[in-house]
Design a protein around this motif. Structure first.
Motif, PDB file in Angstrom:
ATOM      1  N   LYS A 150      -7.402 -11.612 -28.521  1.00 14.68           N
ATOM      2  CA  LYS A 150      -7.324 -11.669 -29.931  1.00 14.68           C
ATOM      3  C   LYS A 150      -6.553 -12.868 -30.790  1.00 14.68           C
ATOM      4  CE  LYS A 150      -7.746  -6.474 -30.129  1.00 14.68           C
ATOM      5  NZ  LYS A 150      -6.799  -5.272 -30.883  1.00 14.68           N
ATOM      6  N   TYR A 151      -5.010 -12.985 -30.220  1.00 16.68           N
ATOM      7  CA  TYR A 151      -4.672 -14.057 -30.737  1.00 16.68           C
ATOM      8  C   TYR A 151      -5.038 -15.310 -30.704  1.00 16.68           C
ATOM      9  CZ  TYR A 151      -0.411 -17.142 -31.414  1.00 16.68           C
ATOM     10  OH  TYR A 151       0.556 -18.177 -31.103  1.00 16.68           O
ATOM     11  N   LYS A 152      -5.834 -16.290 -29.715  1.00 13.25           N
ATOM     12  CA  LYS A 152      -6.537 -16.745 -29.435  1.00 13.25           C
ATOM     13  C   LYS A 152      -7.868 -17.568 -30.246  1.00 13.25           C
ATOM     14  CE  LYS A 152      -8.788 -20.198 -26.134  1.00 13.25           C
ATOM     15  NZ  LYS A 152      -9.124 -20.050 -24.352  1.00 13.25           N
ATOM     16  N   ALA A 153      -8.405 -16.068 -30.804  1.00 11.35           N
ATOM     17  CA  ALA A 153      -9.494 -15.965 -31.403  1.00 11.35           C
ATOM     18  C   ALA A 153      -9.092 -16.154 -33.165  1.00 11.35           C
ATOM     19  CB  ALA A 153     -10.614 -14.867 -30.928  1.00 11.35           C
ATOM     20  N   PHE A 154      -8.322 -15.437 -33.290  1.00 13.69           N
ATOM     21  CA  PHE A 154      -7.182 -15.917 -33.854  1.00 13.69           C
ATOM     22  C   PHE A 154      -6.816 -17.005 -34.792  1.00 13.69           C
ATOM     23  CE2 PHE A 154      -7.099 -11.302 -34.978  1.00 13.69           C
ATOM     24  CZ  PHE A 154      -7.647 -11.344 -36.563  1.00 13.69           C
ATOM     25  N   SER A 155      -6.004 -17.136 -33.871  1.00 15.42           N
ATOM     26  CA  SER A 155      -5.363 -19.145 -34.109  1.00 15.42           C
ATOM     27  C   SER A 155      -6.760 -19.819 -34.564  1.00 15.42           C
ATOM     28  CB  SER A 155      -4.862 -19.370 -33.021  1.00 15.42           C
ATOM     29  OG  SER A 155      -5.485 -19.955 -31.980  1.00 15.42           O
ATOM     30  N   THR A 156      -8.023 -20.039 -33.738  1.00 15.41           N
ATOM     31  CA  THR A 156      -8.697 -21.370 -33.342  1.00 15.41           C
ATOM     32  C   THR A 156      -9.161 -21.062 -35.181  1.00 15.41           C
ATOM     33  OG1 THR A 156     -10.789 -19.313 -32.867  1.00 15.41           O
ATOM     34  CG2 THR A 156      -9.426 -21.133 -31.220  1.00 15.41           C
ATOM     35  N   CYS A 157      -9.408 -19.639 -35.767  1.00 16.09           N
ATOM     36  CA  CYS A 157      -9.755 -19.777 -37.276  1.00 16.09           C
ATOM     37  C   CYS A 157      -8.616 -20.313 -38.442  1.00 16.09           C
ATOM     38  CB  CYS A 157     -10.034 -18.279 -36.970  1.00 16.09           C
ATOM     39  SG  CYS A 157     -11.868 -17.799 -36.068  1.00 16.09           S
ATOM     40  N   GLY A 158      -7.384 -19.865 -38.076  1.00 16.35           N
ATOM     41  CA  GLY A 158      -5.981 -19.944 -39.006  1.00 16.35           C
ATOM     42  C   GLY A 158      -5.684 -21.055 -39.796  1.00 16.35           C
ATOM     43  N   SER A 159      -6.329 -22.855 -38.785  1.00 20.29           N
ATOM     44  CA  SER A 159      -6.238 -23.238 -39.788  1.00 20.29           C
ATOM     45  C   SER A 159      -7.427 -23.690 -40.902  1.00 20.29           C
ATOM     46  CB  SER A 159      -6.097 -25.145 -38.412  1.00 20.29           C
ATOM     47  OG  SER A 159      -5.375 -24.786 -38.052  1.00 20.29           O
ATOM     48  N   HIS A 160      -8.641 -23.416 -40.168  1.00 16.18           N
ATOM     49  CA  HIS A 160      -9.485 -23.483 -41.319  1.00 16.18           C
ATOM     50  C   HIS A 160      -9.748 -22.595 -42.347  1.00 16.18           C
ATOM     51  CE1 HIS A 160     -13.735 -21.938 -42.750  1.00 16.18           C
ATOM     52  NE2 HIS A 160     -13.955 -23.042 -42.604  1.00 16.18           N
ATOM     53  N   LEU A 161      -9.033 -21.390 -42.042  1.00 15.20           N
ATOM     54  CA  LEU A 161      -8.991 -20.504 -43.450  1.00 15.20           C
ATOM     55  C   LEU A 161      -7.994 -21.400 -44.495  1.00 15.20           C
ATOM     56  CD1 LEU A 161      -9.251 -16.937 -42.065  1.00 15.20           C
ATOM     57  CD2 LEU A 161     -10.099 -17.248 -43.600  1.00 15.20           C
ATOM     58  N   SER A 162      -7.082 -21.477 -43.645  1.00 18.61           N
ATOM     59  CA  SER A 162      -5.575 -22.066 -44.522  1.00 18.61           C
ATOM     60  C   SER A 162      -6.159 -22.781 -45.572  1.00 18.61           C
ATOM     61  CB  SER A 162      -4.616 -22.730 -44.051  1.00 18.61           C
ATOM     62  OG  SER A 162      -4.208 -21.952 -43.194  1.00 18.61           O
ATOM     63  N   VAL A 163      -7.300 -24.137 -45.084  1.00 15.73           N
ATOM     64  CA  VAL A 163      -7.998 -24.888 -46.386  1.00 15.73           C
ATOM     65  C   VAL A 163      -8.940 -24.342 -46.803  1.00 15.73           C
ATOM     66  CG1 VAL A 163      -9.673 -27.206 -45.931  1.00 15.73           C
ATOM     67  CG2 VAL A 163      -7.730 -26.745 -43.734  1.00 15.73           C
ATOM     68  N   VAL A 164      -8.992 -23.401 -46.742  1.00 13.40           N
ATOM     69  CA  VAL A 164     -10.108 -22.806 -46.806  1.00 13.40           C
ATOM     70  C   VAL A 164     -10.116 -22.020 -48.464  1.00 13.40           C
ATOM     71  CG1 VAL A 164     -12.249 -20.546 -47.712  1.00 13.40           C
ATOM     72  CG2 VAL A 164     -12.192 -22.008 -45.519  1.00 13.40           C
ATOM     73  N   PHE A 165      -8.476 -21.180 -47.956  1.00 12.46           N
ATOM     74  CA  PHE A 165      -7.604 -20.465 -49.563  1.00 12.46           C
ATOM     75  C   PHE A 165      -7.261 -22.172 -50.439  1.00 12.46           C
ATOM     76  CE2 PHE A 165      -7.672 -16.498 -46.450  1.00 12.46           C
ATOM     77  CZ  PHE A 165      -8.237 -15.599 -47.548  1.00 12.46           C
ATOM     78  N   LEU A 166      -7.378 -22.737 -49.270  1.00 14.64           N
ATOM     79  CA  LEU A 166      -6.261 -24.182 -50.275  1.00 14.64           C
ATOM     80  C   LEU A 166      -7.390 -24.545 -51.593  1.00 14.64           C
ATOM     81  CD1 LEU A 166      -3.517 -25.829 -50.624  1.00 14.64           C
ATOM     82  CD2 LEU A 166      -4.834 -27.110 -49.099  1.00 14.64           C
TER      83      LEU A 166
END
Length: 312
Positions: free
Chosen positions: A234-250
Motif C-alpha cells: 500500500k505504501y509503495k503504491a501510494f508513494s508512486t502516485c504522490g508526486s503525480h498527485l501533487s503536480v495535478v493539484f498544483l
C-alpha cells in the motif's frame, strides 16, 4: 473609437506586473532566477532519465516529456518579459502576441494531456500490474504522446484563428506580462461574444475531459490499493502516485483558482499576479516535487552528477 482591421494593428503594450519603476529591478531579478531554476531543474530531470537505463520506463518517459514541455512553456513568457524590463520597452508586435497566445495554449494543453496520460499509466501499473508491459508498450506510449500533441495543437490553433478574426482599437494595453487569451479577447472592439462562448465551451471540454479521466483513474487506484493486504504494498503504491498527485493539484488548483478569482475581482493586477502561479511557479516546482519524493530520480541525479564530475 473606431475599430480597425487586425492587419493594421501595429502591436500591443504589455503593462507587466507593476508600473512602479522602483520595483522593476526586483521583478527582473526574481523572474530571471525563476527562469534559470525552472530550466535547469527540468533539464536535470531529462538528463537523469535519459542517462539511466533503469528509468527507461513509460512513467519516466512521460515525466521527461513533461519536463521538456515545462521548459518550452516558461520560454514563451519569461524571456520576453525580461527583455521588456531591461530595454524599458513594453511593446509586443501583433504577430508576436498572437504567436505567444498560440504557444502558451499549446504547451498548457500538452501539460493537461500529459497529466491525464500519467494518471492512466499509474492506473495500469497498480490495477493491472501483470498486463502493464503489454498495455504500456513503447508504441502505445509514443502514440499517446503524439495524440496529446495533436489535440493541443488543434486547440491552440483554433483559438488563435478565432482571435485573428477580431478587430482592435488603436491604443491597446494588456494588463499582463504576456498575451493571455482572455485579456486579448476582452480588448477587442468588435463583437467578442462568440469568442467568449467558444473559449468556455471548448476549454471546459479540452481541460474537463482529462480532469475527469484523472479522477476516474484515481478512484480505481485507491480502490485497488485499499484491497491490498500488505502494508508495504500500500505504501509503495501510494508513494508512486504522490508526486503525480501533487503536480495535478498544483497545476489545476492554481489554474482554476485564477479563473474563479478573476470572476469575482475587478482588478486586472490581482488576476495577473495570481496567474503567475500556474504559468511560472508550477513549472518551477515540478522538478522539486518529483526529485524530492522519488528515490529513483534522486539516485539517477547522483549517478549523473558523479559522471559529470568524473569527466571534468
Amino acid at each position: 473609437m473606431e475599430a480597425v482591421n487586425q492587419t493594421t494593428t501595429s502591436g500591443f503594450i504589455l503593462l507587466g506586473l507593476s508600473d512602479d519603476p522602483a520595483l522593476q529591478p526586483f521583478i527582473f531579478t526574481l523572474f530571471l532566477l525563476i527562469y534559470l531554476i525552472t530550466t535547469l531543474g527540468n533539464l536535470m530531470i531529462i538528463l537523469a532519465v535519459s542517462s539511466d537505463s533503469h528509468l527507461h520506463t513509460p512513467m519516466y518517459f512521460f515525466l521527461s516529456n513533461l519536463s521538456f514541455n515545462d521548459i518550452c512553456l516558461i520560454n514563451t513568457t519569461i524571456p520576453k518579459m525580461l527583455v521588456n524590463i531591461q530595454g524599458e520597452d513594453q511593446t509586443i508586435t501583433y504577430t508576436g502576441c498572437l504567436s505567444q497566445v498560440c504557444l502558451i495554449l499549446n504547451f498548457a494543453g500538452i501539460e493537461n494531456c500529459l497529466l491525464a496520460v500519467m494518471a492512466y499509466d499509474r492506473y495500469v501499473a497498480i490495477c493491472h500490474p501483470l498486463k502493464y508491459t503489454v498495455i504500456m508498450n513503447q508504441y502505445f506510449c509514443v502514440m499517446l504522446l503524439l495524440f496529446s500533441l495533436f489535440l493541443s495543437i488543434v486547440h491552440a490553433l483554433f483559438h488563435s484563428l478565432m482571435v485573428s478574426l477580431l478587430s482592435f482599437c488603436t491604443e491597446i494595453e494588456i494588463p499582463h506580462f504576456f498575451c493571455e487569451l482572455a485579456q486579448i479577447i476582452r480588448l477587442a472592439c468588435s463583437d467578442n461574444f462568440i469568442n467568449y462562448l467558444l473559449v468556455y465551451t471548448v476549454s471546459v471540454l479540452f481541460f474537463g475531459v482529462p480532469v475527469f479521466g484523472i479522477i476516474l483513474s484515481y478512484i480505481h487506484i485507491v480502490s485497488s490499493i485499499l484491497r491490498m493486504s500488505s502494508l508495504g504494498g500500500k505504501y509503495k503504491a501510494f508513494s508512486t502516485c504522490g508526486s503525480h498527485l501533487s503536480v495535478v493539484f498544483l497545476f489545476y488548483g492554481t489554474g482554476f483558482g485564477v479563473h474563479i478569482s478573476s470572476a469575482f475581482t475587478d482588478s486586472p493586477r490581482k488576476t495577473v499576479v495570481a496567474s503567475v502561479m500556474y504559468t511560472v511557479v508550477t513549472q518551477m516546482l515540478n522538478p522539486f516535487i518529483y526529485s524530492l519524493r522519488n528515490k529513483e530520480i534522486k539516485k539517477a541525479f547522483r549517478n549523473f552528477t558523479n559522471r559529470m564530475l568524473f569527466l571534468l
